[in-house]
Scaffold this motif. Sequence first.
Motif, PDB file in Angstrom:
ATOM      1  N   HIS A  35      44.578   8.125  12.709  1.00 31.31           N
ATOM      2  CA  HIS A  35      44.178   7.267  11.597  1.00 31.31           C
ATOM      3  C   HIS A  35      45.295   7.026  10.587  1.00 31.31           C
ATOM      4  O   HIS A  35      45.241   6.074   9.818  1.00 31.31           O
ATOM      5  CB  HIS A  35      42.948   7.851  10.897  1.00 31.31           C
ATOM      6  N   ASP A  36      46.317   7.866  10.586  1.00 28.02           N
ATOM      7  CA  ASP A  36      47.427   7.664   9.649  1.00 28.02           C
ATOM      8  C   ASP A  36      48.200   6.380   9.934  1.00 28.02           C
ATOM      9  O   ASP A  36      48.973   5.921   9.096  1.00 28.02           O
ATOM     10  CB  ASP A  36      48.382   8.852   9.662  1.00 28.02           C
ATOM     11  N   TRP A  39      47.191   3.226   7.250  1.00 26.08           N
ATOM     12  CA  TRP A  39      47.049   3.696   5.877  1.00 26.08           C
ATOM     13  C   TRP A  39      48.083   3.077   4.958  1.00 26.08           C
ATOM     14  O   TRP A  39      49.163   2.687   5.365  1.00 26.08           O
ATOM     15  CB  TRP A  39      47.157   5.223   5.852  1.00 26.08           C
ATOM     16  N   TYR A  89      37.670   9.315  11.285  1.00 26.02           N
ATOM     17  CA  TYR A  89      38.537   9.579  10.140  1.00 26.02           C
ATOM     18  C   TYR A  89      37.844  10.518   9.160  1.00 26.02           C
ATOM     19  O   TYR A  89      36.675  10.374   8.870  1.00 26.02           O
ATOM     20  CB  TYR A  89      38.892   8.276   9.423  1.00 26.02           C
ATOM     21  N   GLU A  90      38.593  11.485   8.664  1.00 24.11           N
ATOM     22  CA  GLU A  90      38.120  12.356   7.593  1.00 24.11           C
ATOM     23  C   GLU A  90      39.248  12.495   6.581  1.00 24.11           C
ATOM     24  O   GLU A  90      40.400  12.639   6.956  1.00 24.11           O
ATOM     25  CB  GLU A  90      37.729  13.733   8.134  1.00 24.11           C
ATOM     26  N   GLU A  91      38.937  12.435   5.324  1.00 26.31           N
ATOM     27  CA  GLU A  91      39.942  12.468   4.250  1.00 26.31           C
ATOM     28  C   GLU A  91      40.878  13.664   4.397  1.00 26.31           C
ATOM     29  O   GLU A  91      42.077  13.550   4.181  1.00 26.31           O
ATOM     30  CB  GLU A  91      39.280  12.489   2.883  1.00 26.31           C
ATOM     31  N   ARG A  92      40.381  14.799   4.787  1.00 29.03           N
ATOM     32  CA  ARG A  92      41.235  15.992   4.889  1.00 29.03           C
ATOM     33  C   ARG A  92      42.268  15.870   6.001  1.00 29.03           C
ATOM     34  O   ARG A  92      43.241  16.615   6.027  1.00 29.03           O
ATOM     35  CB  ARG A  92      40.391  17.249   5.056  1.00 29.03           C
ATOM     36  N   ASP A  93      42.065  14.930   6.936  1.00 28.60           N
ATOM     37  CA  ASP A  93      43.028  14.721   8.019  1.00 28.60           C
ATOM     38  C   ASP A  93      44.231  13.931   7.554  1.00 28.60           C
ATOM     39  O   ASP A  93      45.243  13.884   8.226  1.00 28.60           O
ATOM     40  CB  ASP A  93      42.389  13.948   9.181  1.00 28.60           C
ATOM     41  N   ARG A  94      44.124  13.275   6.415  1.00 26.91           N
ATOM     42  CA  ARG A  94      45.177  12.386   5.922  1.00 26.91           C
ATOM     43  C   ARG A  94      46.457  13.153   5.679  1.00 26.91           C
ATOM     44  O   ARG A  94      46.468  14.149   4.987  1.00 26.91           O
ATOM     45  CB  ARG A  94      44.718  11.704   4.639  1.00 26.91           C
TER      46      ARG A  94
END
Length: 97
Positions: A35-36, A39, A89-94
Amino acid sequence: MDLDQDLDGLDRDALLAEAKRLRAGIRAHRDSTGHDLCWHHPALWGLLPEPIAPEVAVPPWPVFLRGCVRYREALERELPAAPAHDREYEERDRQGP
């Protein structure tokens, strides 16, 4: 206006340090996966000495989503053997550069 005038006064060691800093940022962006890839990248743009303009224009949702689909289609054409990253996607994966 010379946007790179900050480099003019640097000695060899300072120029090498700057080149290494920029390469690290480029590599972090290049090595983005999952997912990055989709972004906003202010950390990459922050490698430049001039400030990031706060006015980022974003397309309306339907136009934006069509652009995302076209980007994904381009990845399919250009990197057909890329492994799938089949995770939501999960915010902590960013991660960022």
